[in-house]
Design a protein around this motif. Structure first.
Motif, PDB file in Angstrom:
ATOM      1  N   ALA A  42       0.835  -1.208   0.000  1.00  0.00           N
ATOM      2  CA  ALA A  42       0.000   0.000   0.000  1.00  0.00           C
ATOM      3  C   ALA A  42       0.870   1.258   0.000  1.00  0.00           C
ATOM      4  CB  ALA A  42      -0.935  -0.009   1.211  1.00  0.00           C
ATOM      5  N   LEU A  43       1.981   1.212   0.731  1.00  0.00           N
ATOM      6  CA  LEU A  43       2.923   2.338   0.716  1.00  0.00           C
ATOM      7  C   LEU A  43       3.435   2.584  -0.699  1.00  0.00           C
ATOM      8  CD1 LEU A  43       4.712   4.476   2.121  1.00  0.00           C
ATOM      9  CD2 LEU A  43       6.341   2.618   2.622  1.00  0.00           C
ATOM     10  N   ALA A  44       3.820   1.521  -1.377  1.00  0.00           N
ATOM     11  CA  ALA A  44       4.292   1.656  -2.763  1.00  0.00           C
ATOM     12  C   ALA A  44       3.188   2.222  -3.646  1.00  0.00           C
ATOM     13  CB  ALA A  44       4.764   0.296  -3.288  1.00  0.00           C
ATOM     14  N   THR A  45       1.971   1.767  -3.441  1.00  0.00           N
ATOM     15  CA  THR A  45       0.834   2.264  -4.218  1.00  0.00           C
ATOM     16  C   THR A  45       0.675   3.771  -4.022  1.00  0.00           C
ATOM     17  OG1 THR A  45      -0.268   0.115  -4.033  1.00  0.00           O
ATOM     18  CG2 THR A  45      -1.657   2.020  -4.577  1.00  0.00           C
ATOM     19  N   GLU A  46       0.727   4.205  -2.788  1.00  0.00           N
ATOM     20  CA  GLU A  46       0.563   5.635  -2.495  1.00  0.00           C
ATOM     21  C   GLU A  46       1.706   6.456  -3.102  1.00  0.00           C
ATOM     22  OE1 GLU A  46      -2.087   7.036  -1.304  1.00  0.00           O
ATOM     23  OE2 GLU A  46      -3.119   5.216  -0.666  1.00  0.00           O
ATOM     24  N   LEU A  47       2.922   5.947  -2.998  1.00  0.00           N
ATOM     25  CA  LEU A  47       4.068   6.685  -3.546  1.00  0.00           C
ATOM     26  C   LEU A  47       3.998   6.787  -5.068  1.00  0.00           C
ATOM     27  CD1 LEU A  47       6.857   5.251  -1.230  1.00  0.00           C
ATOM     28  CD2 LEU A  47       5.875   7.567  -1.160  1.00  0.00           C
ATOM     29  N   VAL A  48       3.583   5.719  -5.731  1.00  0.00           N
ATOM     30  CA  VAL A  48       3.408   5.778  -7.183  1.00  0.00           C
ATOM     31  C   VAL A  48       2.308   6.781  -7.531  1.00  0.00           C
ATOM     32  CG1 VAL A  48       2.614   4.451  -9.205  1.00  0.00           C
ATOM     33  CG2 VAL A  48       4.369   3.504  -7.692  1.00  0.00           C
ATOM     34  N   CYS A  49       1.259   6.816  -6.729  1.00  0.00           N
ATOM     35  CA  CYS A  49       0.181   7.787  -6.968  1.00  0.00           C
ATOM     36  C   CYS A  49       0.672   9.218  -6.791  1.00  0.00           C
ATOM     37  CB  CYS A  49      -1.012   7.491  -6.068  1.00  0.00           C
ATOM     38  SG  CYS A  49      -1.934   6.011  -6.568  1.00  0.00           S
ATOM     39  N   VAL A  50       1.496   9.446  -5.787  1.00  0.00           N
ATOM     40  CA  VAL A  50       2.077  10.784  -5.606  1.00  0.00           C
ATOM     41  C   VAL A  50       2.855  11.179  -6.856  1.00  0.00           C
ATOM     42  CG1 VAL A  50       3.799  12.148  -4.333  1.00  0.00           C
ATOM     43  CG2 VAL A  50       2.219  10.669  -3.079  1.00  0.00           C
ATOM     44  N   LEU A  51       3.704  10.279  -7.321  1.00  0.00           N
ATOM     45  CA  LEU A  51       4.533  10.573  -8.499  1.00  0.00           C
ATOM     46  C   LEU A  51       3.680  10.801  -9.745  1.00  0.00           C
ATOM     47  CD1 LEU A  51       7.385   7.981  -7.872  1.00  0.00           C
ATOM     48  CD2 LEU A  51       7.482  10.465  -7.519  1.00  0.00           C
ATOM     49  N   ARG A  52       2.652   9.979  -9.914  1.00  0.00           N
ATOM     50  CA  ARG A  52       1.778  10.133 -11.081  1.00  0.00           C
ATOM     51  C   ARG A  52       1.041  11.471 -11.027  1.00  0.00           C
ATOM     52  NH1 ARG A  52      -1.198   6.331 -10.124  1.00  0.00           N
ATOM     53  NH2 ARG A  52      -2.878   7.597  -9.296  1.00  0.00           N
ATOM     54  N   TYR A  53       0.467  11.800  -9.865  1.00  0.00           N
ATOM     55  CA  TYR A  53      -0.245  13.067  -9.736  1.00  0.00           C
ATOM     56  C   TYR A  53       0.698  14.262  -9.935  1.00  0.00           C
ATOM     57  CZ  TYR A  53      -4.859  11.445  -8.168  1.00  0.00           C
ATOM     58  OH  TYR A  53      -6.122  10.900  -8.093  1.00  0.00           O
ATOM     59  N   LYS A  54       1.907  14.175  -9.401  1.00  0.00           N
ATOM     60  CA  LYS A  54       2.875  15.268  -9.586  1.00  0.00           C
ATOM     61  C   LYS A  54       3.221  15.415 -11.066  1.00  0.00           C
ATOM     62  CE  LYS A  54       4.182  16.985  -5.550  1.00  0.00           C
ATOM     63  NZ  LYS A  54       4.493  18.379  -5.288  1.00  0.00           N
ATOM     64  N   ARG A  55       3.478  14.310 -11.739  1.00  0.00           N
ATOM     65  CA  ARG A  55       3.767  14.337 -13.179  1.00  0.00           C
ATOM     66  C   ARG A  55       2.607  15.000 -13.917  1.00  0.00           C
ATOM     67  NH1 ARG A  55       6.891  13.408 -17.950  1.00  0.00           N
ATOM     68  NH2 ARG A  55       5.381  12.805 -19.527  1.00  0.00           N
ATOM     69  N   HIS A  56       1.400  14.594 -13.604  1.00  0.00           N
ATOM     70  CA  HIS A  56       0.233  15.157 -14.277  1.00  0.00           C
ATOM     71  C   HIS A  56       0.066  16.644 -13.951  1.00  0.00           C
ATOM     72  CE1 HIS A  56      -1.781  10.956 -14.879  1.00  0.00           C
ATOM     73  NE2 HIS A  56      -0.708  11.129 -15.631  1.00  0.00           N
ATOM     74  N   TYR A  57       0.339  17.012 -12.721  1.00  0.00           N
ATOM     75  CA  TYR A  57       0.245  18.430 -12.333  1.00  0.00           C
ATOM     76  C   TYR A  57       1.182  19.288 -13.177  1.00  0.00           C
ATOM     77  CZ  TYR A  57       1.128  22.690  -9.687  1.00  0.00           C
ATOM     78  OH  TYR A  57       1.305  24.008  -9.329  1.00  0.00           O
ATOM     79  N   TYR A  58       2.415  18.855 -13.297  1.00  0.00           N
ATOM     80  CA  TYR A  58       3.411  19.655 -13.998  1.00  0.00           C
ATOM     81  C   TYR A  58       3.271  19.609 -15.518  1.00  0.00           C
ATOM     82  CZ  TYR A  58       5.790  20.670  -9.663  1.00  0.00           C
ATOM     83  OH  TYR A  58       6.086  21.116  -8.399  1.00  0.00           O
ATOM     84  N   THR A  59       2.647  18.574 -16.055  1.00  0.00           N
ATOM     85  CA  THR A  59       2.576  18.461 -17.513  1.00  0.00           C
ATOM     86  C   THR A  59       1.186  18.741 -18.077  1.00  0.00           C
ATOM     87  OG1 THR A  59       2.209  16.066 -17.398  1.00  0.00           O
ATOM     88  CG2 THR A  59       4.505  16.835 -17.619  1.00  0.00           C
ATOM     89  N   ALA A 110      -1.266   0.225  -8.074  1.00  0.00           N
ATOM     90  CA  ALA A 110      -1.558   1.174  -9.163  1.00  0.00           C
ATOM     91  C   ALA A 110      -0.338   1.307 -10.067  1.00  0.00           C
ATOM     92  CB  ALA A 110      -1.931   2.532  -8.589  1.00  0.00           C
ATOM     93  N   GLN A 111      -0.575   1.835 -11.250  1.00  0.00           N
ATOM     94  CA  GLN A 111       0.508   2.009 -12.211  1.00  0.00           C
ATOM     95  C   GLN A 111       0.856   3.484 -12.364  1.00  0.00           C
ATOM     96  OE1 GLN A 111      -1.726  -0.091 -15.300  1.00  0.00           O
ATOM     97  NE2 GLN A 111      -0.009  -1.534 -15.429  1.00  0.00           N
ATOM     98  N   TYR A 112       2.079   3.707 -12.785  1.00  0.00           N
ATOM     99  CA  TYR A 112       2.535   5.054 -13.117  1.00  0.00           C
ATOM    100  C   TYR A 112       2.016   5.394 -14.509  1.00  0.00           C
ATOM    101  CZ  TYR A 112       5.636   9.008 -13.868  1.00  0.00           C
ATOM    102  OH  TYR A 112       6.123  10.261 -14.112  1.00  0.00           O
ATOM    103  N   ASP A 113       1.790   6.660 -14.780  1.00  0.00           N
ATOM    104  CA  ASP A 113       1.314   7.086 -16.096  1.00  0.00           C
ATOM    105  C   ASP A 113       2.034   8.366 -16.493  1.00  0.00           C
ATOM    106  OD1 ASP A 113      -0.692   7.097 -18.364  1.00  0.00           O
ATOM    107  OD2 ASP A 113      -1.122   9.035 -17.445  1.00  0.00           O
ATOM    108  N   ASP A 114       2.555   8.371 -17.718  1.00  0.00           N
ATOM    109  CA  ASP A 114       3.232   9.577 -18.198  1.00  0.00           C
ATOM    110  C   ASP A 114       2.533  10.170 -19.420  1.00  0.00           C
ATOM    111  OD1 ASP A 114       3.945   7.705 -20.077  1.00  0.00           O
ATOM    112  OD2 ASP A 114       6.099   7.888 -19.755  1.00  0.00           O
ATOM    113  N   ASN A 115       1.233   9.973 -19.477  1.00  0.00           N
ATOM    114  CA  ASN A 115       0.425  10.506 -20.563  1.00  0.00           C
ATOM    115  C   ASN A 115       0.483  12.030 -20.589  1.00  0.00           C
ATOM    116  OD1 ASN A 115      -1.743  10.613 -22.527  1.00  0.00           O
ATOM    117  ND2 ASN A 115      -2.315   8.592 -21.717  1.00  0.00           N
ATOM    118  N   LEU A 116       0.382  12.603 -21.761  1.00  0.00           N
ATOM    119  CA  LEU A 116       0.367  14.062 -21.892  1.00  0.00           C
ATOM    120  C   LEU A 116      -1.007  14.599 -22.267  1.00  0.00           C
ATOM    121  CD1 LEU A 116       3.809  14.678 -23.628  1.00  0.00           C
ATOM    122  CD2 LEU A 116       3.171  15.131 -21.245  1.00  0.00           C
TER     123      LEU A 116
END
Length: 181
Positions: A42-59, A110-116
């Motif tokens: 669950a910790l890994a899931t949350e951390l991946v979600c943080v990274l995905r949301y941050k990526r989406h925020y900035y892009t 959850a998975q990471y996503d780098d969609n634009l």
């Protein structure tokens, strides 16, 4: 009201046993190594979600990006809080929170996503929230009365994940073309 089952002298005596275990007493009913492993997933899931949301925020870009990006940033902060709560609980249980970036995505539900594409970002985030909801619902049921404290943490996280999913569904409904309309 039922009779209190354990006499206070017995509770005091048990509390003195194995004090090095901190909050884990003989009353703990969970499979401790497995609970710690599930918490680390669950910790890994949350951390991946943080990274995905941050990526989406900035892009995030486009005419509707402002409101959507603000939602991404808010969710990133809340997912970070979730990760912190889970890591703290792992330590309380006598485990070690696993922040290893080399294995993070493999352990995450959850998975990471780098969609634009803005709409695809929202959809991928909604999918990830739905995964967290399904996972955390299962964890809550699995923990039952064996580890009430960890169960309550996951109940709290579950409620916020459901709120995130609702927020993202609402965003999709407002984005032109997102739901085929």
């Amino acid at each position: 009201m039922a009779e209190f089952l354990t006499d206070i002298k017995e509770i005091r005596a048990r509390a003195r046993e194995e004090i090095e275990k901190g909050p884990i007493t003989s009353a703990y009913g969970g499979d401790l190594p497995r609970v710690i492993q599930v918490c680390n997933e669950a910790l890994a899931t949350e951390l991946v979600c943080v990274l995905r949301y941050k990526r989406h925020y900035y892009t995030a870009s486009g005419i509707h990006a402002g409101a959507v990006a603000a939602e991404f940033l808010e969710h990133a902060a809340e997912e970070q809080e979730h990760a912190d709560r889970i890591a703290q609980r792992i330590v309380q249980l006598g485990g070690e929170p696993d922040f290893n970036p080399d294995t993070l995505t493999a352990r995450s539900h959850a998975q990471y996503d780098d969609n634009l594409d803005l709409i695809e970002m929202v959809k991928e985030d909604l999918i990830a929230e739905r995964i967290a909801i399904a996972s955390y619902t299962e964890i809550v049921k699995w923990l039952g009365d064996d580890d009430v404290t960890t169960r309550r943490i996951f109940e709290d996280l579950l409620a916020q994940e459901e709120e995130h999913a609702d927020d993202l569904k609402s965003l999709l409904e407002r984005l032109p073309g997102a739901l085929g309309g």
